[in-house]
Motif scaffolding. Structure first.
Motif, PDB file in Angstrom:
ATOM      1  N   PRO A  20       0.817  -1.212   0.000  1.00 54.50           N
ATOM      2  CA  PRO A  20       0.000   0.000   0.000  1.00 54.50           C
ATOM      3  C   PRO A  20       0.857   1.272   0.000  1.00 54.50           C
ATOM      4  N   ILE A  21       1.974   1.240   0.697  1.00 54.61           N
ATOM      5  CA  ILE A  21       2.836   2.429   0.755  1.00 54.61           C
ATOM      6  C   ILE A  21       3.449   2.725  -0.609  1.00 54.61           C
ATOM      7  N   ASP A  22       3.876   1.689  -1.340  1.00 56.94           N
ATOM      8  CA  ASP A  22       4.400   1.891  -2.692  1.00 56.94           C
ATOM      9  C   ASP A  22       3.339   2.517  -3.593  1.00 56.94           C
ATOM     10  N   ARG A  23       2.107   2.062  -3.463  1.00 59.97           N
ATOM     11  CA  ARG A  23       1.006   2.608  -4.269  1.00 59.97           C
ATOM     12  C   ARG A  23       0.773   4.087  -3.927  1.00 59.97           C
ATOM     13  N   ILE A  24       0.815   4.407  -2.653  1.00 59.21           N
ATOM     14  CA  ILE A  24       0.612   5.797  -2.229  1.00 59.21           C
ATOM     15  C   ILE A  24       1.734   6.681  -2.762  1.00 59.21           C
ATOM     16  N   LYS A  25       2.978   6.229  -2.629  1.00 62.54           N
ATOM     17  CA  LYS A  25       4.113   7.017  -3.114  1.00 62.54           C
ATOM     18  C   LYS A  25       4.029   7.238  -4.626  1.00 62.54           C
ATOM     19  N   TYR A  26       3.625   6.199  -5.334  1.00 61.53           N
ATOM     20  CA  TYR A  26       3.494   6.321  -6.784  1.00 61.53           C
ATOM     21  C   TYR A  26       2.422   7.349  -7.143  1.00 61.53           C
ATOM     22  N   LYS A  27       1.269   7.270  -6.496  1.00 64.03           N
ATOM     23  CA  LYS A  27       0.194   8.211  -6.781  1.00 64.03           C
ATOM     24  C   LYS A  27       0.609   9.649  -6.469  1.00 64.03           C
ATOM     25  N   LEU A  28       1.349   9.825  -5.380  1.00 58.94           N
ATOM     26  CA  LEU A  28       1.853  11.165  -5.055  1.00 58.94           C
ATOM     27  C   LEU A  28       2.709  11.690  -6.195  1.00 58.94           C
ATOM     28  N   GLU A  29       3.607  10.838  -6.691  1.00 52.51           N
ATOM     29  CA  GLU A  29       4.505  11.265  -7.762  1.00 52.51           C
ATOM     30  C   GLU A  29       3.745  11.566  -9.043  1.00 52.51           C
ATOM     31  N   VAL A  30       2.812  10.709  -9.394  1.00 50.92           N
ATOM     32  CA  VAL A  30       2.031  10.906 -10.615  1.00 50.92           C
ATOM     33  C   VAL A  30       1.263  12.227 -10.553  1.00 50.92           C
ATOM     34  N   LYS A  31       0.743  12.556  -9.384  1.00 53.85           N
ATOM     35  CA  LYS A  31      -0.045  13.776  -9.227  1.00 53.85           C
ATOM     36  C   LYS A  31       0.830  15.007  -8.959  1.00 53.85           C
ATOM     37  N   GLY A  32       2.155  14.808  -8.877  1.00 48.45           N
ATOM     38  CA  GLY A  32       3.045  15.931  -8.614  1.00 48.45           C
ATOM     39  C   GLY A  32       2.944  16.453  -7.192  1.00 48.45           C
ATOM     40  N   LEU A  33       2.567  15.580  -6.279  1.00 46.50           N
ATOM     41  CA  LEU A  33       2.427  15.965  -4.876  1.00 46.50           C
ATOM     42  C   LEU A  33       3.636  15.524  -4.076  1.00 46.50           C
ATOM     43  N   LYS A  34       3.769  16.074  -2.911  1.00 51.98           N
ATOM     44  CA  LYS A  34       4.873  15.747  -2.006  1.00 51.98           C
ATOM     45  C   LYS A  34       4.311  15.125  -0.734  1.00 51.98           C
ATOM     46  N   GLN A  35       5.222  14.587   0.053  1.00 47.93           N
ATOM     47  CA  GLN A  35       4.865  13.981   1.334  1.00 47.93           C
ATOM     48  C   GLN A  35       4.075  14.965   2.186  1.00 47.93           C
ATOM     49  N   LYS A  36       4.452  16.223   2.171  1.00 51.24           N
ATOM     50  CA  LYS A  36       3.798  17.239   3.005  1.00 51.24           C
ATOM     51  C   LYS A  36       2.329  17.430   2.644  1.00 51.24           C
TER      52      LYS A  36
END
Length: 131
Positions: A66-82
């Motif tokens: 699940p964490i890999d999926r979340i990180k990927y979606k963040l990157e695809v959407k141009g979002l950051k951890q914050k």
């Protein structure tokens, strides 16, 4: 894009990019001793390839955490951890979750699913925490 130019892999947006990433993975896999940077690059490339194949070739990616999926979606959407502060919790909680030091709670799963448009069933599987 030449294979040697892949330093910070981006989500795959074309068949040519996919082929380049596959070639880079092949070259990294034959190395006897991967540096920390190359090992991290290999991991990122494999995740991106998995997602691309899942979307374009109907290949299952059930083994992704699940964490890999979340990180990927963040990157695809141009979002950051914050950008997950308030969605998951405080800055510290977000960091702990994304570094696999803390498990996602049910409330976090619901919020992340809605915020990143990830089906709930893709982020509810169990995963190991890091030491």
């Amino acid at each position: 894009m030449a294979i040697t130019e892949i330093i910070h892999p981006r989500p795959i947006s074309s068949e040519m990019m996919y082929e380049n990433y596959l070639q880079k993975v092949d070259s990294l896999m034959v190395k006897d001793d991967l540096s920390d940077n190359n090992a991290e690059l290999l991991e990122h490339l494999l995740i991106l390839i998995d997602y691309y194949e899942s979307d374009n070739y109907n290949i299952k990616t059930d083994h992704l955490t699940p964490i890999d999926r979340i990180k990927y979606k963040l990157e695809v959407k141009g979002l950051k951890q914050k950008d997950l502060i308030g969605i998951i919790g405080t800055k510290g909680v977000v960091s702990e979750v994304l570094n696999k030091k803390r498990k996602l709670s049910l409330a976090m799963i619901r919020n992340v699913s809605e915020f990143l448009n990830i089906p709930i069933d893709k982020i509810t599987s169990d995963y190991l925490l890091s030491n």
